[in-house]
Design an enzyme around this catalytic site. Structure first.
Site, PDB file in Angstrom:
ATOM      1  N   CYS A 114     -35.661  16.494  36.563  1.00 40.60           N
ATOM      2  CA  CYS A 114     -36.399  17.729  36.902  1.00 40.60           C
ATOM      3  C   CYS A 114     -37.322  17.551  38.111  1.00 40.60           C
ATOM      4  CB  CYS A 114     -37.209  18.192  35.704  1.00 40.60           C
ATOM      5  SG  CYS A 114     -36.216  18.318  34.222  1.00 40.60           S
ATOM      6  N   HIS A 255     -42.913  22.849  36.950  1.00 38.13           N
ATOM      7  CA  HIS A 255     -41.563  22.747  36.395  1.00 38.13           C
ATOM      8  C   HIS A 255     -41.445  23.698  35.200  1.00 38.13           C
ATOM      9  CE1 HIS A 255     -37.779  21.428  35.095  1.00 38.13           C
ATOM     10  NE2 HIS A 255     -38.215  20.783  34.033  1.00 38.13           N
ATOM     11  N   ASN A 285     -34.766  25.821  31.172  1.00 37.89           N
ATOM     12  CA  ASN A 285     -35.016  24.648  32.006  1.00 37.89           C
ATOM     13  C   ASN A 285     -33.752  24.346  32.818  1.00 37.89           C
ATOM     14  OD1 ASN A 285     -35.477  22.113  33.069  1.00 37.89           O
ATOM     15  ND2 ASN A 285     -36.188  21.202  31.146  1.00 37.89           N
TER      16      ASN A 285
HETATM   17  N1  ACO Z   1     -34.448  26.574  16.182  1.00 38.62           N
HETATM   18  C1  ACO Z   1     -35.087  26.514  15.003  1.00 38.62           C
HETATM   19  N2  ACO Z   1     -35.702  25.415  14.564  1.00 38.62           N
HETATM   20  C2  ACO Z   1     -35.677  24.327  15.349  1.00 38.62           C
HETATM   21  C3  ACO Z   1     -35.017  24.311  16.599  1.00 38.62           C
HETATM   22  C4  ACO Z   1     -34.384  25.500  17.011  1.00 38.62           C
HETATM   23  N3  ACO Z   1     -33.733  25.606  18.176  1.00 38.62           N
HETATM   24  N4  ACO Z   1     -35.161  23.104  17.166  1.00 38.62           N
HETATM   25  C5  ACO Z   1     -35.885  22.365  16.310  1.00 38.62           C
HETATM   26  N5  ACO Z   1     -36.198  23.092  15.199  1.00 38.62           N
HETATM   27  C6  ACO Z   1     -36.975  22.687  14.052  1.00 38.62           C
HETATM   28  C7  ACO Z   1     -36.959  21.192  13.862  1.00 38.62           C
HETATM   29  O1  ACO Z   1     -35.821  20.807  13.120  1.00 38.62           O
HETATM   30  C8  ACO Z   1     -38.246  20.973  13.102  1.00 38.62           C
HETATM   31  O2  ACO Z   1     -38.029  21.304  11.753  1.00 38.62           O
HETATM   32  P1  ACO Z   1     -38.701  20.404  10.576  1.00 38.62           P
HETATM   33  O3  ACO Z   1     -40.165  20.549  10.780  1.00 38.62           O
HETATM   34  O4  ACO Z   1     -38.173  21.039   9.340  1.00 38.62           O
HETATM   35  O5  ACO Z   1     -38.207  19.016  10.836  1.00 38.62           O
HETATM   36  C9  ACO Z   1     -39.198  22.020  13.679  1.00 38.62           C
HETATM   37  O6  ACO Z   1     -38.345  23.020  14.289  1.00 38.62           O
HETATM   38  C10 ACO Z   1     -40.156  21.481  14.718  1.00 38.62           C
HETATM   39  O7  ACO Z   1     -39.421  20.719  15.685  1.00 38.62           O
HETATM   40  P2  ACO Z   1     -40.160  19.897  16.811  1.00 38.62           P
HETATM   41  O8  ACO Z   1     -39.161  19.082  17.568  1.00 38.62           O
HETATM   42  O9  ACO Z   1     -41.337  19.193  16.212  1.00 38.62           O
HETATM   43  O10 ACO Z   1     -40.681  21.094  17.741  1.00 38.62           O
HETATM   44  P3  ACO Z   1     -41.689  21.030  18.931  1.00 38.62           P
HETATM   45  O11 ACO Z   1     -42.821  21.916  18.644  1.00 38.62           O
HETATM   46  O12 ACO Z   1     -41.981  19.627  19.392  1.00 38.62           O
HETATM   47  O13 ACO Z   1     -40.852  21.746  20.103  1.00 38.62           O
HETATM   48  C11 ACO Z   1     -39.593  21.227  22.101  1.00 38.62           C
HETATM   49  C12 ACO Z   1     -39.656  21.143  20.559  1.00 38.62           C
HETATM   50  C13 ACO Z   1     -39.551  22.683  22.478  1.00 38.62           C
HETATM   51  C14 ACO Z   1     -38.334  20.518  22.567  1.00 38.62           C
HETATM   52  C15 ACO Z   1     -40.840  20.554  22.723  1.00 38.62           C
HETATM   53  O14 ACO Z   1     -41.062  19.307  22.123  1.00 38.62           O
HETATM   54  C16 ACO Z   1     -40.747  20.386  24.216  1.00 38.62           C
HETATM   55  O15 ACO Z   1     -40.736  21.345  24.971  1.00 38.62           O
HETATM   56  N6  ACO Z   1     -40.743  19.135  24.723  1.00 38.62           N
HETATM   57  C17 ACO Z   1     -40.729  18.862  26.140  1.00 38.62           C
HETATM   58  C18 ACO Z   1     -39.408  19.094  26.792  1.00 38.62           C
HETATM   59  C19 ACO Z   1     -39.534  18.895  28.303  1.00 38.62           C
HETATM   60  O16 ACO Z   1     -40.541  19.176  28.895  1.00 38.62           O
HETATM   61  N7  ACO Z   1     -38.550  18.400  28.971  1.00 38.62           N
HETATM   62  C20 ACO Z   1     -38.769  18.241  30.419  1.00 38.62           C
HETATM   63  C21 ACO Z   1     -37.866  17.476  31.055  1.00 38.62           C
HETATM   64  S1  ACO Z   1     -36.202  18.002  30.856  1.00 38.62           S
HETATM   65  C22 ACO Z   1     -35.272  17.012  31.941  1.00 38.62           C
HETATM   66  O17 ACO Z   1     -35.749  16.149  32.617  1.00 38.62           O
HETATM   67  C23 ACO Z   1     -33.795  17.255  32.017  1.00 38.62           C
END
Ligand code: ACO
Length: 328
Positions: A114, A255, A285
């Site tokens: 990214c 980003h 993204n």
């Molecule tokens: N729909 C419904 N539920 C979901 C989904 C979905 N799509 N995805 C995960 N869940 C559930 C999980 O299973 C979990 O359930 P549980 O509590 O029963 O285990 C719950 O939702 C919470 O999941 P988390 O992974 O803890 O959710 P979080 O709040 O951390 O959000 C996310 C996840 C959106 C991916 C976040 O962590 C994030 O944005 N991280 C950064 C990503 C990023 O910035 N990437 C940049 C670089 S990308 C690159 O370089 C190519």
């Protein structure tokens, strides 16, 4: 002699096909409410089967060249930032060169996820500043839909396809300039976000084909923490190098990965939300394309005006981070 470098034109392209959160809920166990609350994403674009990263990059580049008033044959240097190249070799930039008729350009790819577009900006800026090249076309382009595990709801909801481009050249008197750039890497965190298969370390074979190893794998929570810290620090580096204060910054273009990350960065930089550019609700993204598309939209929508000072800041797999301060 060190030349000042200007951004002479921008362009972007996104595929026609829109995939909404509702559409995704028919593929994996997810829903609009979860995706919007956790990420801010409402829909993303998906490239056609026969539409590759180079095709999208070429369309974005054509628009940037038009705005800069430059013909393909006049381009000296093409850098494509991508983690989803058309082929492992040759570089996607070679296909773009041919499509643009940029016969006189040197063309190569860089892989910085990214942060790639801002890595390309720093490389191109320095090559122009030192007189090695007169101009450069930098492109961020991705077909992430080909590298997403469509069975994994924790990642497939996040990504989309698209491309953005900018033309850099030596600045004339009175033109805006790239004020400062910063890039950084932490190779100690390669396991947090990667595409484990499809490279020399793990070729895809008949035996492992079912494991979908050539798709994006991410430890979201960990990435989130690093993203906020690294982007804040990198933005502050260019703000300081450019001699800016928070109140001087007309716009921050971060980003486009997650609205919660964007809000956290804005908060830490003490820039109000109305001075932060957001388009991830439309595209998700798009990795290296994200900042490039956002820059073009900010430019064409008049969110940045001549004389404005603004900051772009990115973060991605590697881990990598990058920022640039610009006077428009
Ligand atoms: N729909 C419904 N539920 C979901 C989904 C979905 N799509 N995805 C995960 N869940 C559930 C999980 O299973 C979990 O359930 P549980 O509590 O029963 O285990 C719950 O939702 C919470 O999941 P988390 O992974 O803890 O959710 P979080 O709040 O951390 O959000 C996310 C996840 C959106 C991916 C976040 O962590 C994030 O944005 N991280 C950064 C990503 C990023 O910035 N990437 C940049 C670089 S990308 C690159 O370089 C190519």
């Amino acid at each position: 002699m060190i030349n000042a470098v200007t951004i002479a034109g921008t362009g972007s392209y996104v595929p026609e096909k829109v995939m909404t959160n509702e559409d995704l809920s028919e593929i994996v166990d997810t829903n609009d409410e979860w995706i919007v609350t956790r990420t801010g994403i409402k829909e993303r674009r998906i490239a056609a089967e026969d539409e590759f990263t180079s095709h999208m990059g070429t369309k974005a580049a054509t628009r940037a060249l038009e705005q800069a008033g430059l013909e393909g044959a006049e381009v000296d240097l093409i850098i494509v930032a991508t983690i989803t190249p058309d082929t492992l070799t040759p570089a996607t930039a070679c296909y773009v060169q041919e499509a643009l008729g940029a016969k006189n350009a040197v063309a190569f790819d860089i892989s910085a996820a990214c942060s790639g577009f801002l890595y390309a900006m720093k490389i191109a800026k320095n090559l122009i500043a030192t007189g090695s090249f007169q101009n450069a076309l930098i492109i961020g382009a991705e077909k992430l839909s080909s590298f997403v595990n469509w069975n994994d709801r924790t990642t497939c909801v996040l990504f989309g396809d698209g491309a953005g481009a900018a033309v850099l050249r030596k600045a004339q008197d009175g033109e805006g300039v790239i004020l400062a750039t910063d890039i950084g890497t932490d190779g100690g965190q390669t396991d947090l976000l990667n595409i484990p298969g499809g490279g020399a370390a793990c070729p895809i074979t008949v035996n492992n084909a079912g494991e979908r190893l050539a798709t994006l794998a991410m430890q979201g929570k960990e990435v989130f923490k690093h993203a906020v810290r690294r982007m804040k620090n990198s933005a502050n580096v260019v703000i300081e190098r450019a001699g800016l204060k928070a109140e001087d910054i007309a716009l921050v273009i971060p980003h486009q990965a997650n609205l919660r990350i964007i809000d956290a960065i804005a908060d830490r930089l003490t820039v109000p939300n109305d001075r932060v550019f957001v388009n991830l609700h439309k595209y998700g993204n798009t990795s290296a394309a994200a900042i490039a598309i956002a820059l073009d939209e900010a430019n064409r929508e008049g969110r940045i005006q001549r004389g404005d000072q603004f900051v772009m800041v990115a973060f991605g797999a590697g881990l990598t981070w990058a920022a640039a301060a610009i006077e428009w």
